[in-house]
Enzyme design. Structure first.
Site, PDB file in Angstrom:
ATOM      1  NE  ARG A 110      14.009   5.166   0.077  1.00 43.71           N
ATOM      2  CZ  ARG A 110      12.909   4.312  -1.261  1.00 43.71           C
ATOM      3  NH1 ARG A 110      13.953   4.476  -2.136  1.00 43.71           N
ATOM      4  NH2 ARG A 110      12.073   4.452  -1.238  1.00 43.71           N
ATOM      5  CG  ASP A 143      16.056  -0.065  -5.233  1.00 46.69           C
ATOM      6  OD1 ASP A 143      15.838   1.371  -4.368  1.00 46.69           O
ATOM      7  OD2 ASP A 143      15.418   0.249  -6.089  1.00 46.69           O
ATOM      8  NE  ARG A 144      17.403  -5.545  -7.465  1.00 44.32           N
ATOM      9  CZ  ARG A 144      16.809  -4.931  -8.376  1.00 44.32           C
ATOM     10  NH1 ARG A 144      15.768  -3.824  -7.275  1.00 44.32           N
ATOM     11  NH2 ARG A 144      17.131  -5.132  -9.026  1.00 44.32           N
ATOM     12  CD  GLU A 270       7.348  -1.623  -2.560  1.00 51.22           C
ATOM     13  OE1 GLU A 270       8.957  -1.601  -3.168  1.00 51.22           O
ATOM     14  OE2 GLU A 270       7.251  -0.563  -3.507  1.00 51.22           O
ATOM     15  NE  ARG A 285       5.861   0.356  -6.574  1.00 51.57           N
ATOM     16  CZ  ARG A 285       7.045   1.184  -6.080  1.00 51.57           C
ATOM     17  NH1 ARG A 285       7.244   1.164  -5.542  1.00 51.57           N
ATOM     18  NH2 ARG A 285       7.797   1.539  -7.494  1.00 51.57           N
ATOM     19  CG  ASP A 286      -0.755  -2.497 -11.191  1.00 53.35           C
ATOM     20  OD1 ASP A 286       0.151  -2.456 -11.995  1.00 53.35           O
ATOM     21  OD2 ASP A 286      -1.689  -2.634 -11.400  1.00 53.35           O
ATOM     22  N   GLY A 290      -1.195   0.338 -12.683  1.00 55.59           N
ATOM     23  CA  GLY A 290      -3.072   0.852 -12.730  1.00 55.59           C
ATOM     24  C   GLY A 290      -2.314   1.734 -11.530  1.00 55.59           C
ATOM     25  CG  ASP A 316       0.985   3.884  -6.790  1.00 53.41           C
ATOM     26  OD1 ASP A 316       1.262   4.871  -7.020  1.00 53.41           O
ATOM     27  OD2 ASP A 316       0.424   3.214  -7.642  1.00 53.41           O
ATOM     28  NE  ARG A 365       8.521   7.200  -5.402  1.00 47.83           N
ATOM     29  CZ  ARG A 365       9.224   6.040  -5.584  1.00 47.83           C
ATOM     30  NH1 ARG A 365      10.092   5.954  -5.078  1.00 47.83           N
ATOM     31  NH2 ARG A 365       8.821   5.434  -6.610  1.00 47.83           N
ATOM     32  CE1 TYR A 399       8.817   3.355  -2.579  1.00 48.02           C
ATOM     33  CE2 TYR A 399       9.299   1.443  -0.944  1.00 48.02           C
ATOM     34  CZ  TYR A 399       9.056   1.713  -2.469  1.00 48.02           C
ATOM     35  OH  TYR A 399       9.600   1.385  -3.256  1.00 48.02           O
TER      36      TYR A 399
END
Length: 468
Positions: A110, A143-144, A270, A285-286, A290, A316, A365, A399
């Protein structure tokens, strides 16, 4: 006298001369011996004999190769030139990693991104320590993890196990080239005490500790180097509330300065950054409030301006329809809370206007388009002068981020703006798969308008591993 008689006569005469010559030599030697034996006295020689010898001098020419090879010391990238004005973005590369991965040795990844040095561009990505279509690809939607690492391949290559170069351990990363060496930064560790390791030229050189103990993270795209100094942005704190944001500056992989950004009520994550006339401009990126994107601009002294992209067009996701949106240069516009989580994106300033990318869907997305918003950098303009679709809304995106091609590579007098687009496959959207991975496409600015198309991922799911 016939010919045969002539030959016999000449031969006889020659033989006689040879015999006579031999007899003379014998007589000369005999007389010399007799004179030596008859006189044993030592005589002092008072005569001077002059020998007139002619010496022949020849000039011999030997070719010598005087070529001297010097090791040319690379120079730091300047990157103080202006960003090129472009009329469109042309397709540059597509890695097809997921398609190839159904049978090839392709990493589960990713967050791919691209960065360029003076002679090459490379695709960086965060692996999951697993290959596609393998049992270890299960649950890589996470992710982690301790298995993630930043690796890279030449631009256009799939993230394959044979070309991939290790850069840093990490589940969040950035990388850039200062003209002499690559710098790579990987963030790893526990959520409440993560740290970043900086590698310069492949050697670990410095460490950044988490200062808020809440998931230290960085750009997931290229950092920026100007005249030997490299810059990047990091976040530490909540993803859906006020967090802490810092700009870092390094020289040869060593942190030499940092500054915390005062941005009350705003949220920065990011960032997609690029050089422009000696400054660094970032579109971020907010993840808190936002659906408009934060803007951060700073110079070599880390003096900064921070706000939001003024445009009256939201870029966004998720977001409202364009007609319902009112832009702001200073404040987040949107509903607060975790439902407005956002996605990494990019924008490029073009004078007072801005090129900006966004998903086609307002809620998910999927799809992707690039817009030129007239005066969108300085006011809440809703004027879209150009719109190019690069991925239709039937295909998953992800992304996207910025990078630039330096003048050292192009020989232009301006820096070429480029962007990459991630296309996520598998979970969470495709629930028949046990894995999550992505492929990417890359586009660069050109001086002419180019038509759109849909350069989709194209992999047919599920894979064999998903059916077991």
């Amino acid at each position: 006298m016939n010919p045969n008689q002539k030959i016999i006569t000449i031969g006889s005469a020659s033989l006689g001369l040879v015999i006579f010559n031999i007899l003379l030599h014998v007589a000369s030697i005999t007389l010399g011996i007799i004179s030596v034996t008859k006189d044993n006295k030592v005589h002092i020689c008072n005569t001077t004999e002059v020998y007139n010898e002619t010496v022949r001098v020849e000039t011999v020419v030997i070719p010598v190769n005087n070529t001297i090879y010097l090791n040319h010391e690379p120079e730091f990238l300047n990157n103080t030139e202006p960003l090129c004005d472009v009329s469109g973005f042309a397709i540059v590369s597509k890695d097809n990693g997921i398609r190839i991965g159904s049978r090839g040795h392709i990493f589960v990844i990713r967050e791919p991104f691209v960065s360029c040095g003076p002679s090459e561009c490379r695709t960086f990505f965060l692996t999951q320590g697993a290959l596609l279509n393998d049992k270890h690809s299960n649950n890589t939607v996470k992710d982690r993890s301790p298995y993630r690492a930043l690796m890279s391949v030449p631009l256009g290559s799939s993230p394959n196990a044979y070309q991939a170069k290790f850069e840093s351990v990490g589940w969040s990363a950035t990388a850039c080239h200062d003209g002499k060496k690559w710098m790579a930064i990987g963030v790893s560790g526990a959520d409440d005490d993560a740290y970043a390791v900086i590698h310069y030229g492949g050697v670990p050189t410095d460490v950044i500790r988490s200062w808020r103990k809440q998931i230290l993270r960085t750009q997931e795209s290229s950092c920026v180097c100007i005249k030997g100094e490299c810059y990047w942005v990091m976040t530490d704190g909540p993803a859906n509330n006020q967090a802490s944001y810092k700009i870092f500056k390094s020289q040869k992989g060593m942190v030499v300065d940092e500054k915390e950004i005062s941005f009350q009520g705003g949220h920065i994550e990011e960032c997609s950054c690029y050089p422009n006339m000696g400054k660094v401009e970032c579109v971020c990126r907010d993840n808190w409030n936002g659906m408009n994107r934060p803007i951060l601009i700073f110079d070599e002294k880390l003096e900064y301006e921070v706000g939001y992209l003024c445009a009256g067009i939201p870029t966004d996701t998720p977001r409202v329809q364009d007609s319902s949106f009112t832009g702001s240069c200073t404040n987040a516009v949107g509903r607060s809370g975790t439902n407005n989580y956002g996605v990494k994106g990019f924008g490029f300033r073009q004078g007072n206007s801005v090129w900006a990318g966004r998903t086609i869907s307002v809620s998910s997305r999927s799809g992707f388009e690039v817009l030129l918003i007239e005066d969108g950098w300085i006011r809440p303009s809703k004027t879209i002068s150009k719109k190019v679709e690069v991925l239709n809304n039937k295909n998953w995106s992800g992304y996207s981020g910025a990078f630039t091609i330096p003048t050292a590579m192009t020989s232009k007098n301006c820096i070429v703006p480029c962007f990459w687009l991630e296309m996520i496959r598998g979970k969470p959207e495709e629930r028949t798969s046990i894995w999550t991975s992505s492929s990417s496409t890359v586009f660069c600015g050109v001086s002419s308008e180019v038509p759109g198309w849909s350069w989709d991922d194209g992999a047919i799911l599920p894979f064999d591993i998903d059916k077991m």
